[in-house]
Scaffold this motif. Structure first.
Motif, PDB file in Angstrom:
ATOM      1  N   GLN A  88       0.851  -1.185   0.000  1.00  0.00           N
ATOM      2  CA  GLN A  88       0.000   0.000   0.000  1.00  0.00           C
ATOM      3  C   GLN A  88       0.887   1.236   0.000  1.00  0.00           C
ATOM      4  OE1 GLN A  88      -3.546  -0.089  -0.034  1.00  0.00           O
ATOM      5  NE2 GLN A  88      -3.049  -2.220  -0.510  1.00  0.00           N
ATOM      6  N   ILE A  89       0.593   2.144  -0.913  1.00  0.00           N
ATOM      7  CA  ILE A  89       1.299   3.418  -0.945  1.00  0.00           C
ATOM      8  C   ILE A  89       0.311   4.509  -0.541  1.00  0.00           C
ATOM      9  CG2 ILE A  89       2.989   2.607  -2.635  1.00  0.00           C
ATOM     10  CD1 ILE A  89       1.481   4.216  -4.788  1.00  0.00           C
ATOM     11  N   PRO A  90       0.795   5.724  -0.294  1.00  0.00           N
ATOM     12  CA  PRO A  90      -0.083   6.773   0.240  1.00  0.00           C
ATOM     13  C   PRO A  90      -0.984   7.430  -0.801  1.00  0.00           C
ATOM     14  CG  PRO A  90       2.135   7.608   0.036  1.00  0.00           C
ATOM     15  CD  PRO A  90       2.195   6.154  -0.289  1.00  0.00           C
ATOM     16  N   ASN A  97      -5.005   3.194   4.490  1.00  0.00           N
ATOM     17  CA  ASN A  97      -5.343   2.345   3.344  1.00  0.00           C
ATOM     18  C   ASN A  97      -5.333   0.866   3.729  1.00  0.00           C
ATOM     19  OD1 ASN A  97      -5.570   4.666   1.812  1.00  0.00           O
ATOM     20  ND2 ASN A  97      -3.636   4.378   0.732  1.00  0.00           N
ATOM     21  N   GLN A 130       2.399  10.664   4.633  1.00  0.00           N
ATOM     22  CA  GLN A 130       2.340   9.466   3.802  1.00  0.00           C
ATOM     23  C   GLN A 130       2.197   8.198   4.639  1.00  0.00           C
ATOM     24  OE1 GLN A 130       5.158   9.207   0.597  1.00  0.00           O
ATOM     25  NE2 GLN A 130       4.699  11.271  -0.136  1.00  0.00           N
ATOM     26  N   TYR A 176       3.550   4.118  12.619  1.00  0.00           N
ATOM     27  CA  TYR A 176       3.205   2.705  12.417  1.00  0.00           C
ATOM     28  C   TYR A 176       2.705   2.098  13.731  1.00  0.00           C
ATOM     29  CZ  TYR A 176       4.423  -2.293  11.561  1.00  0.00           C
ATOM     30  OH  TYR A 176       4.427  -3.664  11.442  1.00  0.00           O
ATOM     31  N   GLU A 185       6.061   2.371   1.414  1.00  0.00           N
ATOM     32  CA  GLU A 185       5.101   1.363   0.963  1.00  0.00           C
ATOM     33  C   GLU A 185       5.131   0.236   1.988  1.00  0.00           C
ATOM     34  OE1 GLU A 185       4.198  -1.602  -2.859  1.00  0.00           O
ATOM     35  OE2 GLU A 185       5.884  -0.202  -2.948  1.00  0.00           O
ATOM     36  N   GLN A 189      -1.391   7.842   5.734  1.00  0.00           N
ATOM     37  CA  GLN A 189      -2.274   7.438   4.636  1.00  0.00           C
ATOM     38  C   GLN A 189      -2.094   5.962   4.299  1.00  0.00           C
ATOM     39  OE1 GLN A 189      -4.710   9.511   3.117  1.00  0.00           O
ATOM     40  NE2 GLN A 189      -5.387   7.453   2.576  1.00  0.00           N
ATOM     41  N   VAL A 190      -0.859   5.481   4.317  1.00  0.00           N
ATOM     42  CA  VAL A 190      -0.614   4.057   4.054  1.00  0.00           C
ATOM     43  C   VAL A 190      -1.330   3.206   5.099  1.00  0.00           C
ATOM     44  CG1 VAL A 190       1.152   2.242   4.088  1.00  0.00           C
ATOM     45  CG2 VAL A 190       1.550   4.352   2.806  1.00  0.00           C
TER      46      VAL A 190
END
Length: 156
Positions: free
Chosen positions: A33-35, A58, A51, A93, A119, A54-55
């Motif tokens: 998953q990317i942002p 997602n 970012q 994280y 990612e 957002q990752v």
């Protein structure tokens, strides 16, 4: 076929010929998953903080499509453009996860899709059926008001 593609409507669209996640039995494999902002399919933010959030959001959307949560993640692989951002990424994280934390690898790479900064891919185990069975064996479903029968209430 035993392999099911998971394609949440609320997640960013795939950038190529891949599924956001695939499920085989209890195992779920989330693509990196990317942002990407799911509404615009454009990169969300320019900083590692923006970012990384957002990752993780997602990832949460893909998990939610299957009724799963971050706690079902057993392994992640993190790809970063710059390991100097490692401490910042760790803080963000970790704010989405709880103990026991998933196993993890983190590597710096030369370049990521759309030139993003981070990612994250995940391996997930869908334990929901086992959690329901355990709750039923213990005489009730977790979080219920106590009206569960031997087989569980079917609400959890």
């Amino acid at each position: 076929m035993f392999l099911n593609a998971i394609k949440p409507e609320k997640a960013p669209k795939a950038l190529g010929p891949y599924s956001p996640a695939v499920k085989l039995g209890d195992f779920v494999y989330l693509s990196g998953q990317i942002p990407l902002d799911p509404e615009t399919n454009e990169i969300a933010g320019s900083t590692i903080e923006e970012q990384a959030h957002q990752v993780m959001k997602n990832i949460g959307v893909v998990l939610a499509e299957m009724g799963l949560e971050y706690r079902h993640i057993v392994k992640t692989t993190i790809f970063m453009k710059d390991l100097n951002d490692f401490n910042t990424l760790n803080e963000i994280y970790g704010s989405y996860l709880s103990e026991p934390y998933p196993a993890r690898s983190c590597v710096q790479v030369a370049k990521l899709p759309k030139d993003v900064l981070v990612e994250i891919e995940c391996i997930v185990i869908d334990t929901l059926i086992y959690e329901q069975q355990l709750a039923a064996q213990q005489g009730g479903c977790e979080g219920c008001s106590g009206g569960c029968s031997e087989g569980g209430c079917g609400e959890c």
